[in-house]
Scaffold this active site. Structure first.
Site, PDB file in Angstrom:
ATOM      1  N   GLY A   4       0.832  -1.194   0.000  1.00  0.00           N
ATOM      2  CA  GLY A   4       0.000   0.000   0.000  1.00  0.00           C
ATOM      3  C   GLY A   4       0.866   1.243   0.000  1.00  0.00           C
ATOM      4  O   GLY A   4       1.968   1.256  -0.547  1.00  0.00           O
ATOM      5  N   CYS A   5       0.387   2.280   0.624  1.00  0.00           N
ATOM      6  CA  CYS A   5       1.103   3.550   0.698  1.00  0.00           C
ATOM      7  C   CYS A   5       2.505   3.354   1.273  1.00  0.00           C
ATOM      8  O   CYS A   5       2.660   2.775   2.350  1.00  0.00           O
ATOM      9  CB  CYS A   5       0.308   4.506   1.585  1.00  0.00           C
ATOM     10  SG  CYS A   5       1.195   5.985   2.069  1.00  0.00           S
ATOM     11  N   PHE A   6       3.523   3.839   0.560  1.00  0.00           N
ATOM     12  CA  PHE A   6       4.879   3.616   1.054  1.00  0.00           C
ATOM     13  C   PHE A   6       5.173   4.388   2.323  1.00  0.00           C
ATOM     14  O   PHE A   6       6.020   3.994   3.100  1.00  0.00           O
ATOM     15  CB  PHE A   6       5.951   3.809  -0.008  1.00  0.00           C
ATOM     16  CG  PHE A   6       5.972   5.088  -0.808  1.00  0.00           C
ATOM     17  CD1 PHE A   6       5.450   6.282  -0.356  1.00  0.00           C
ATOM     18  CD2 PHE A   6       6.569   5.073  -2.058  1.00  0.00           C
ATOM     19  CE1 PHE A   6       5.507   7.442  -1.116  1.00  0.00           C
ATOM     20  CE2 PHE A   6       6.648   6.227  -2.837  1.00  0.00           C
ATOM     21  CZ  PHE A   6       6.103   7.411  -2.358  1.00  0.00           C
ATOM     22  N   CYS A  65       3.280   4.523   4.864  1.00  0.00           N
ATOM     23  CA  CYS A  65       2.830   3.640   5.946  1.00  0.00           C
ATOM     24  C   CYS A  65       3.797   2.477   6.146  1.00  0.00           C
ATOM     25  O   CYS A  65       4.176   2.168   7.281  1.00  0.00           O
ATOM     26  CB  CYS A  65       1.437   3.108   5.628  1.00  0.00           C
ATOM     27  SG  CYS A  65       0.205   4.403   5.372  1.00  0.00           S
TER      28      CYS A  65
END
Length: 179
Positions: free
Chosen positions: A11-13, A15
């Site tokens: 997902g979002c890097f 995070c």
């Protein structure tokens, strides 16, 4: 000290980087792009979903402090590997769950990590094993994002603390003492 690297996408890097930086034995977590066709992609291009890249993190770790299998278990356990091409509200192939092994040994460890997660969670992981692929570091403003801008970003404030709490709860012996 034997430094190793592994590249993961969950997902979002921002995070994934925030979680990995709190894992014992991890000395660096660098956000970037991997798995697509366009050389030197920008954040805007990757976010369009048209380059084929995933937002990912290249993790440098001491394998005498944390083994690759343990690190991959942390990765699998701190995002939702059962969501195809998304994590929460982040939707698109750029947010896919993937492991990009750097050699055959890492590929075998990635397969084993997915198998372990599936055995404990009903066999529904969609995490892919991809590569080899070229790594492109993200722009400087994405690096160590949580430590800076991220703690003022509403998205990060909603998404990252629950992931860090999951890390601390599920992997207590894998968390840095000062985290």
């Amino acid at each position: 000290m034997a430094q190793q690297q592994v590249i993961v996408a969950g997902g979002c890097f921002w995070c994934t980087e925030a979680v990995m930086k709190d894992v014992v034995g991890v000395s660096e977590a660098e956000s970037g792009y991997i798995g697509g066709d366009k050389p030197d992609p920008t954040y805007k291009e990757v976010c369009s979903g048209e380059t084929g890249h995933a937002e990912a993190v290249r993790v440098t770790f001491d394998d005498e402090t944390i083994s690759l299998p343990d690190l991959l278990d942390v990765f699998m356990g701190t995002h939702d590997p059962s969501q195809l091409n998304r994590q929460g509200n982040d939707i698109g192939t750029q947010y896919r769950s993937a492991i990009f092994p750097l050699d055959d040994s890492q590929r075998a460890e990635a397969e084993a990590a997915i198998d372990r997660w599936n055995a404990e969670h009903g066999g529904n992981a969609v995490t892919t094993i991809e590569g080899p692929a070229h790594w492109y570091p993200a722009e400087d403003y994405h690096q160590e994002y949580w430590e800076g801008e991220g703690q003022r970003n509403p998205y990060c404030l909603a998404v990252i603390p629950p992931k860090l709490m999951k890390l601390r709860k599920s992997f207590q012996n894998k968390v840095k003492q000062d985290a």
